[in-house]
Design a protein around this motif. Structure first.
Motif: not given
Ligand code: ASP
Length: 338
Positions: A61-63, A32-36
């Motif tokens: 980019a950082n998406i 359970n994380y946020e990418a980028g």
């Protein structure tokens, strides 16, 4: 100093993804994380033996790669092609989210493999399944092996000497980047789980003679949609796409790329109008062959070989674009080389 004695200069391009992701509770709930979330420069912090290379980083980019766009693909390939002819760059590594790694893998292969061959450089695409702060995060080892491969310091994969090409590195495996395909949502080797080993015959197919052109920044891409076959499909979706002026369709068929009889009349109309329709399999694995289990000649469809529907879409977008700008291309022959 000869080239082999020089410290390799590697350009690392960050696109984001889980490899740059952060979990709020990494011990309890790493998926359970946020990418980028972290930069490519920060990512290098976890890499050992950095002194063996000159590493330069750039953030394209950082998406989360589920949000990848055509525009970002163009920005990425522009930078990659520039670096391939830059004498100050010996190899290129791209860190990327795994969701759409297969699209970027085939895209770079189709647009850069010939230039890679000419410049004798390796491009490596990599990522991770665990966020950067998870216990046992796989990003650092994937990145370290990628840097080695791009520097030709780990040239042996299955006894093969790699000198150029668009390569994928993941979970200790070295593959053709065009063979990435994420077929699991959570396994640590998800994007390479069912990808073929890099054999001599696969390597020889990476040696492209000519790169496909791609739309410049600001130009629109041909509109290609994916339609899936399933129980009792309605032809309305295909009718809608036809009436809205779609440029091409990927049919993610059942099994060997089979299509329900409900859809056949509208598919025939597509071919009569010269709109390419490509058949692949919604199973995601296996090879779809011309006229096998389906009458391509009668319906005017094309078989997508081993391309997944996502990869077939990128390939068809590029083929249509190249035809639009006046290149004479035999789609069937070109697809057979992918
Ligand atoms: N959703 C993430 C991404 O594609 C998954 C990953 O990188 O593994 O950016």
């Amino acid at each position: 100093m000869t080239k082999s004695m020089r410290i390799p200069k590697i350009l690392i391009l960050g696109m984001g993804g889980t490899i740059a992701g952060i979990a709020s509770h990494p011990e309890l709930d790493p998926l359970n994380y946020e990418a980028g979330r972290i930069s490519i420069q920060q990512l290098l912090g976890g890499i050992v033996q950095k002194d063996a290379y000159h590493l330069k980083t750039e953030q394209i980019a950082n998406i989360n790669s589920c949000d990848l766009t055509h525009e970002l693909l163009t920005r990425l390939v522009n930078r990659v092609r520039e670096a391939l002819v830059d004498e100050d760059v010996d190899g290129i590594v791209i860190t990327h989210g795994t969701d759409t790694m297969e699209e970027t893998g085939i895209f770079l292969h189709l647009t850069c493999a010939a230039l890679c061959r000419g410049s004798q450089k390796i491009i490596v695409l990599t990522g991770a399944m665990l966020p950067s702060n998870a216990p046992g995060a796989d990003g650092p080892s994937n990145l370290a092996l990628s840097i080695q491969v791009a520097s030709k310091m780990s040239t042996q994969s299955n006894g093969i000497l790699m000198q150029s090409g668009v390569i994928g590195v993941f979970a200790g495996r070295i593959i053709a980047a065009k063979d990435f395909a994420k077929r699991s949502s959570d396994q640590i080797d998800a994007p390479v789980k069912d990808s073929p080993e890099l054999t001599n015959s696969i390597m020889s197919r990476l040696l492209s003679e000519e790169d496909l052109s791609y739309p410049e920044l600001g130009q629109s891409w041909p509109w290609v949609e994916i339609v899936t076959n399933h129980v009792d499909p309605k032809p309305d979706v295909l009718e809608f796409l036809k009436n809205q002026g779609v440029s091409g369709v990927i049919l993610a068929g059942t099994g060997q790329g089979n299509i329900h009889q409900n859809l056949l009349p509208v598919i025939k109309e597509f071919s009569q109008r010269g709109i390419p329709v490509l058949r692949c399999s919604r199973t995601g694995l296996g090879v779809i062959r011309h006229n096998v289990s389906f009458n391509d000649d009668e319906l005017g469809t094309l078989a997508a070989g081993s391309l997944t529907s996502a990869k077939a879409r990128i390939a068809l977008e590029l083929l249509i674009y190249n035809r639009l700008i006046g290149k004479s291309l035999d789609f069937k022959k070109k697809l057979a080389t992918m």
